[in-house]
Design a protein around this motif. Structure first.
Motif, PDB file in Angstrom:
ATOM      1  N   GLY A   1       1.186  -1.088  -0.460  1.00  0.00           N
ATOM      2  CA  GLY A   1      -0.022   0.013   0.040  1.00  0.00           C
ATOM      3  C   GLY A   1       0.785   1.306   0.411  1.00  0.00           C
ATOM      4  N   SER A   2       2.110   1.106   0.534  1.00  0.00           N
ATOM      5  CA  SER A   2       3.014   2.497   0.019  1.00  0.00           C
ATOM      6  C   SER A   2       3.271   2.373  -0.962  1.00  0.00           C
ATOM      7  CB  SER A   2       4.355   1.969   0.946  1.00  0.00           C
ATOM      8  OG  SER A   2       4.519   1.636   2.591  1.00  0.00           O
ATOM      9  N   THR A   3       2.951   4.168  -0.937  1.00  0.00           N
ATOM     10  CA  THR A   3       2.704   4.695  -2.130  1.00  0.00           C
ATOM     11  C   THR A   3       4.146   5.292  -2.582  1.00  0.00           C
ATOM     12  OG1 THR A   3       1.487   6.396  -2.144  1.00  0.00           O
ATOM     13  CG2 THR A   3       0.760   4.610  -3.088  1.00  0.00           C
ATOM     14  N   PHE A   4       4.384   6.303  -1.536  1.00  0.00           N
ATOM     15  CA  PHE A   4       5.534   6.501  -1.199  1.00  0.00           C
ATOM     16  C   PHE A   4       4.946   8.666  -2.196  1.00  0.00           C
ATOM     17  CE2 PHE A   4       7.555   3.249  -1.605  1.00  0.00           C
ATOM     18  CZ  PHE A   4       7.792   3.568   0.806  1.00  0.00           C
ATOM     19  N   LYS A   5       3.476   8.780  -2.054  1.00  0.00           N
ATOM     20  CA  LYS A   5       3.150   9.580  -2.995  1.00  0.00           C
ATOM     21  C   LYS A   5       2.774  10.799  -2.100  1.00  0.00           C
ATOM     22  CE  LYS A   5       3.277   8.153  -7.244  1.00  0.00           C
ATOM     23  NZ  LYS A   5       4.552   8.400  -8.029  1.00  0.00           N
ATOM     24  N   LYS A   6       2.714  12.238  -2.128  1.00  0.00           N
ATOM     25  CA  LYS A   6       2.323  13.534  -1.526  1.00  0.00           C
ATOM     26  C   LYS A   6       0.477  13.653  -1.548  1.00  0.00           C
ATOM     27  CE  LYS A   6       2.096  16.798  -5.489  1.00  0.00           C
ATOM     28  NZ  LYS A   6       2.539  17.858  -5.683  1.00  0.00           N
ATOM     29  N   ASP A   7       0.570  14.295  -0.414  1.00  0.00           N
ATOM     30  CA  ASP A   7      -0.720  14.349  -0.189  1.00  0.00           C
ATOM     31  C   ASP A   7      -0.386  15.494   0.294  1.00  0.00           C
ATOM     32  OD1 ASP A   7      -0.798  12.956   2.352  1.00  0.00           O
ATOM     33  OD2 ASP A   7      -0.976  11.001   1.649  1.00  0.00           O
ATOM     34  N   ASN A   8      -2.264  15.573   0.955  1.00  0.00           N
ATOM     35  CA  ASN A   8      -3.048  16.242   1.659  1.00  0.00           C
ATOM     36  C   ASN A   8      -3.479  16.357   3.548  1.00  0.00           C
ATOM     37  OD1 ASN A   8      -4.901  15.228   1.628  1.00  0.00           O
ATOM     38  ND2 ASN A   8      -6.830  16.685   1.060  1.00  0.00           N
ATOM     39  N   ALA A   9      -2.750  15.104   4.009  1.00  0.00           N
ATOM     40  CA  ALA A   9      -3.172  14.823   4.657  1.00  0.00           C
ATOM     41  C   ALA A   9      -2.281  14.961   5.658  1.00  0.00           C
ATOM     42  CB  ALA A   9      -2.655  12.540   4.611  1.00  0.00           C
ATOM     43  N   VAL A  10      -2.705  14.990   6.688  1.00  0.00           N
ATOM     44  CA  VAL A  10      -2.355  15.557   8.351  1.00  0.00           C
ATOM     45  C   VAL A  10      -2.705  14.486   9.105  1.00  0.00           C
ATOM     46  CG1 VAL A  10      -2.333  17.598  10.060  1.00  0.00           C
ATOM     47  CG2 VAL A  10      -2.697  18.219   7.682  1.00  0.00           C
ATOM     48  N   GLN A  11      -0.840  14.605   9.753  1.00  0.00           N
ATOM     49  CA  GLN A  11      -0.870  14.137  11.190  1.00  0.00           C
ATOM     50  C   GLN A  11      -2.356  14.233  12.095  1.00  0.00           C
ATOM     51  OE1 GLN A  11       1.923  13.248  13.883  1.00  0.00           O
ATOM     52  NE2 GLN A  11       3.899  14.996  12.674  1.00  0.00           N
ATOM     53  N   SER A  12      -2.684  12.908  12.705  1.00  0.00           N
ATOM     54  CA  SER A  12      -3.253  12.690  13.937  1.00  0.00           C
ATOM     55  C   SER A  12      -3.289  13.287  15.127  1.00  0.00           C
ATOM     56  CB  SER A  12      -3.860  11.631  14.432  1.00  0.00           C
ATOM     57  OG  SER A  12      -2.964  10.185  14.450  1.00  0.00           O
ATOM     58  N   TYR A  13      -4.515  14.014  15.467  1.00  0.00           N
ATOM     59  CA  TYR A  13      -3.554  14.762  17.054  1.00  0.00           C
ATOM     60  C   TYR A  13      -4.698  13.929  18.276  1.00  0.00           C
ATOM     61  CZ  TYR A  13      -3.984  18.815  13.707  1.00  0.00           C
ATOM     62  OH  TYR A  13      -3.631  19.775  13.124  1.00  0.00           O
ATOM     63  N   ASN A  14      -4.663  14.506  19.285  1.00  0.00           N
ATOM     64  CA  ASN A  14      -4.996  13.923  20.415  1.00  0.00           C
ATOM     65  C   ASN A  14      -4.922  14.313  21.515  1.00  0.00           C
ATOM     66  OD1 ASN A  14      -2.010  12.816  21.799  1.00  0.00           O
ATOM     67  ND2 ASN A  14      -2.793  10.845  22.254  1.00  0.00           N
ATOM     68  N   TYR A  15      -5.232  14.032  23.006  1.00  0.00           N
ATOM     69  CA  TYR A  15      -5.620  14.578  24.909  1.00  0.00           C
ATOM     70  C   TYR A  15      -3.496  13.999  24.804  1.00  0.00           C
ATOM     71  CZ  TYR A  15      -9.240  17.309  23.706  1.00  0.00           C
ATOM     72  OH  TYR A  15      -9.935  18.591  23.062  1.00  0.00           O
ATOM     73  N   ARG A  16      -3.554  14.441  25.563  1.00  0.00           N
ATOM     74  CA  ARG A  16      -2.126  13.553  26.126  1.00  0.00           C
ATOM     75  C   ARG A  16      -3.257  14.279  28.523  1.00  0.00           C
ATOM     76  NH1 ARG A  16       2.679  12.807  23.500  1.00  0.00           N
ATOM     77  NH2 ARG A  16       3.939  12.464  25.674  1.00  0.00           N
ATOM     78  N   LEU A  17      -3.209  12.417  28.903  1.00  0.00           N
ATOM     79  CA  LEU A  17      -3.733  12.059  29.549  1.00  0.00           C
ATOM     80  C   LEU A  17      -3.525  12.231  30.498  1.00  0.00           C
ATOM     81  CD1 LEU A  17      -6.827  10.141  28.670  1.00  0.00           C
ATOM     82  CD2 LEU A  17      -6.524  12.239  28.381  1.00  0.00           C
ATOM     83  N   CYS A  18      -3.941  12.775  31.804  1.00  0.00           N
ATOM     84  CA  CYS A  18      -2.994  12.252  32.824  1.00  0.00           C
ATOM     85  C   CYS A  18      -3.453  11.549  33.882  1.00  0.00           C
ATOM     86  CB  CYS A  18      -2.786  13.547  33.520  1.00  0.00           C
ATOM     87  SG  CYS A  18      -1.664  13.593  35.593  1.00  0.00           S
ATOM     88  N   LEU A  19      -3.691  10.003  33.289  1.00  0.00           N
ATOM     89  CA  LEU A  19      -4.526   8.787  34.314  1.00  0.00           C
ATOM     90  C   LEU A  19      -3.310   8.783  35.649  1.00  0.00           C
ATOM     91  CD1 LEU A  19      -5.052   6.667  31.231  1.00  0.00           C
ATOM     92  CD2 LEU A  19      -6.088   8.806  31.808  1.00  0.00           C
TER      93      LEU A  19
END
Length: 620
Positions: free
Chosen positions: A220-238
């Motif tokens: 599945g790796s194509t190494f092609k450019k795209d408009n994708a942005v890496q994901s965000y989350n919350y850093r939780l204090c558990l």
């Protein structure tokens, strides 16, 4: 707590209404990059205003990122090291030098959220005559909110979120310390969002990539450019301390379908670790029987209980920095849905932040309560909850989204993965003579897409090794705006930015931006034209490491000399070896580089220190 915050906010509002609105530095964003810029500028006599959108400064280290992301600790020093040392001292003063808290704080690199916030505030208080912090001040990247003339920003307009009124701020130098790059965008600095293809810079991990965690690139790796942005989350204090634990509750907009695929992952042990390459379907069915018999998973690379959905690093007082789990398909990251964030309005961002919070709360509710999960799995997961004594005015939940990547700008120097990878095996990455800090973290990106059938892992979730590198001044300098610096949304490719985006590096770049601003003001020159040698001298005065050596750090009396000559090619290796005799080949190379005969220096007899000291005195 709320009453004190309200009073403080009102005092700040009054100060702005009747007081100063013009400063040497106008800093948009109260994250660590902006804070360190203000402090370093203050040490050079300059006054700054920090305009922070929320009620709290400190960015992610004050919002759960308590396990400091740095691979070589001695690489990044200066104000970042002052912060770390202050954290350690806090735990020593509060609990005693032999306490468990001091041990767990890992020399100050691991800390509770409230401690991170407290240390930042103490550092700001140390320069309170030169730094004004205004909270609930929102900058929107709209044309009407910035006034420019002759390639300079004259003033910006800020929304006071408490009064609803617009305020104007003028300054000599403006700094974009936002995670999103809103000020730079408003100033029309060219930027990128999305991923470059591998064909552009030849970077490992560029473009669309699927790989087991720790494994090779796969189908599945194509190494092609795209408009994708890496994901965000919350850093939780558990915490798993019953006396300080608040249970997760089911959110109002709970959607079980967000998490349903976890059920089969738990029963079979399916994960995304490289060990899965050796796992067969028969092994997964055997694991299902093993779990039905009341046992935890035995599949290689698999996690059990809360660790199945979140990666845990311990910080003092039985708390955690709980991040996304890199070895699974569903965790606290929420890929795809965050793609509009970098260029969206704050109205949209706030809606996504709420969606992400409810998604996260629902995830923990699911693994602790869903009846299709093994009973003993749910029981193990229920040992954990939110820390009662953190974020007490926000339901014990972090106040800020972990925005890993927003806009990435273009300008004087565009940082790529090649700037962080050794030129040859065992050697350094390229040495930038204009370095403003050394830094080190892996080339690291979180996923950009949700689970896809038949793929080994989530698209874009990857890590590649790097080595301690130098960061050139140009990574935060636009080409055509003469009084703007970008110490947080810096100039770089998706993969290059992935190592610069760690908070220690952001603090170091912020520190350099503050000093550069002061030099620009004092010299009446554009930020592009400051004296880089003076900038580096001032950084070294503030104990910044510009080029990392294994055997000479900022406490050495020879630190300044080694830094200066190292960046100029005299010391390309990882060690300076100052007390060793200089060999003939090295001496000849140094003579040629310095253009001097070095009288009295003898190969095999004179120490490298003596030779370098003579060179330094002649050329500095």
């Amino acid at each position: 707590m709320r009453k004190k915050t309200l009073v403080f906010s009102l005092l700040l509002a009054c100060a702005t209404a009747f007081g100063q609105s013009s400063y040497d530095l106008v800093i948009v964003g109260g994250n660590p990059g902006g804070i360190m810029a203000a402090i370093s500028a203050a040490r050079m006599g300059k006054k700054s205003v920090i305009l922070e959108r929320t009620r709290y400064v400190g960015g992610l280290p004050a919002n759960g990122l308590g396990a400091t992301d740095i691979a070589t600790r001695a690489a990044t020093t200066g104000l970042f090291r002052e912060f770390v040392d202050a954290v350690k001292q806090h735990y020593i003063d509060t609990y005693g030098p032999a306490s468990e808290q001091v041990k767990v704080c890992s020399d100050g690199y691991h800390f509770e959220p409230y401690v991170g916030a407290r240390i930042f505030q103490k550092m700001l208080d140390g320069q309170k005559d030169k730094i004004t912090v205004l909270i609930m001040r929102q900058f929107d990247a709209e044309d009407e909110n910035i006034v420019m003339r002759n390639n300079r920003i004259e003033k910006i307009r800020i929304l006071n979120r408490e009064t609803g009124e617009m305020e104007e701020y003028t300054g000599s130098v403006f700094l974009d310390a936002t995670y999103e790059g809103d000020l730079g965008a408003a100033a029309s600095v060219p930027f990128r969002v999305g991923r470059e293809g591998k064909d552009e810079f030849g970077e490992p991990g560029a473009g669309r990539v699927y790989k087991y965690w720790g494994g090779p690139e796969g189908d599945g790796s194509t190494f092609k450019k795209d408009n994708a942005v890496q994901s965000y989350n919350y850093r939780l204090c558990l915490t798993n301390n019953p006396e300080n634990r608040v249970p997760f509750t089911k959110p109002a907009r709970y959607n079980r379908e967000d998490y349903a695929s976890i059920v089969e992952d738990v029963w079979t042990g399916r994960n995304t670790d490289v060990a899965m390459q050796r796992v067969t379907s028969e092994m997964m069915e055997e694991n299902r029987k093993h779990i039905k018999a009341g046992n935890p998973s035995k599949l290689p690379g698999d996690k059990w209980g809360i660790a199945k959905i979140t990666n845990i690093v311990h910080v003092p007082n039985m708390k955690t920095d709980a991040n996304n789990q890199h070895g699974v398909f569903v965790s606290t990251d929420l890929p795809e849905e965050n793609w509009p964030w970098p260029t969206s309005s704050w109205e949209w961002r706030d809606k996504f932040a709420q969606r992400l919070r409810e998604y996260t709360e629902g995830l923990f509710w699911f693994v602790q309560n869903d009846p299709e999960l093994p009973t003993h799995f749910r029981k193990a997961a229920k040992e954990w909850g939110l820390s009662k004594d953190e974020y007490v005015d926000n339901g014990h939940f972090p106040r800020q989204v972990y925005v890993r990547e927003g806009r990435r700008f273009e300008g004087a120097y565009f940082f790529t993965a090649n700037d962080a990878i050794p030129v040859t095996i065992g050697s350094r990455p390229p040495i930038h003579e204009s370095s403003i800090t050394a830094s080190h973290y892996a080339l690291d990106s979180h996923a950009v897409r949700k689970r896809e059938k038949g793929r080994a892992h989530l698209d874009g979730f990857l890590s590649y090794p790097s080595a301690v590198y130098t960061v050139p001044y140009g990574v935060m300098v636009p080409k055509e705006v003469d009084n703007l610096l970008l110490p947080v949304p810096v100039l770089g490719s998706h993969i290059g930015f992935s190592t610069l985006r760690m908070e220690p590096c952001w603090m170091a770049m912020g520190q350099a931006a503050g000093i550069a601003s002061a030099l620009s003001i004092d010299g009446k020159v554009k930020v592009q034209n400051i004296d880089l040698s003076r900038l580096q001298d001032k950084l070294i005065d503030q104990k910044v490491t510009l080029m990392y050596f294994k055997d000479v750090d900022y406490t050495s009396p020879h630190f300044r000399m080694v830094q200066y000559l190292g960046l100029r090619g005299y010391l390309p290796e990882w060690t300076a070896r100052l007390q060793e005799p200089v060999d003939a080949a090295t001496l000849a190379a140094w003579k040629k580089l310095s253009g001097t005969d070095l009288p009295g220096i003898e190969a095999g007899k004179t120490t490298r220190l003596a030779a370098l000291d003579m060179i330094y005195r002649k050329i500095k």
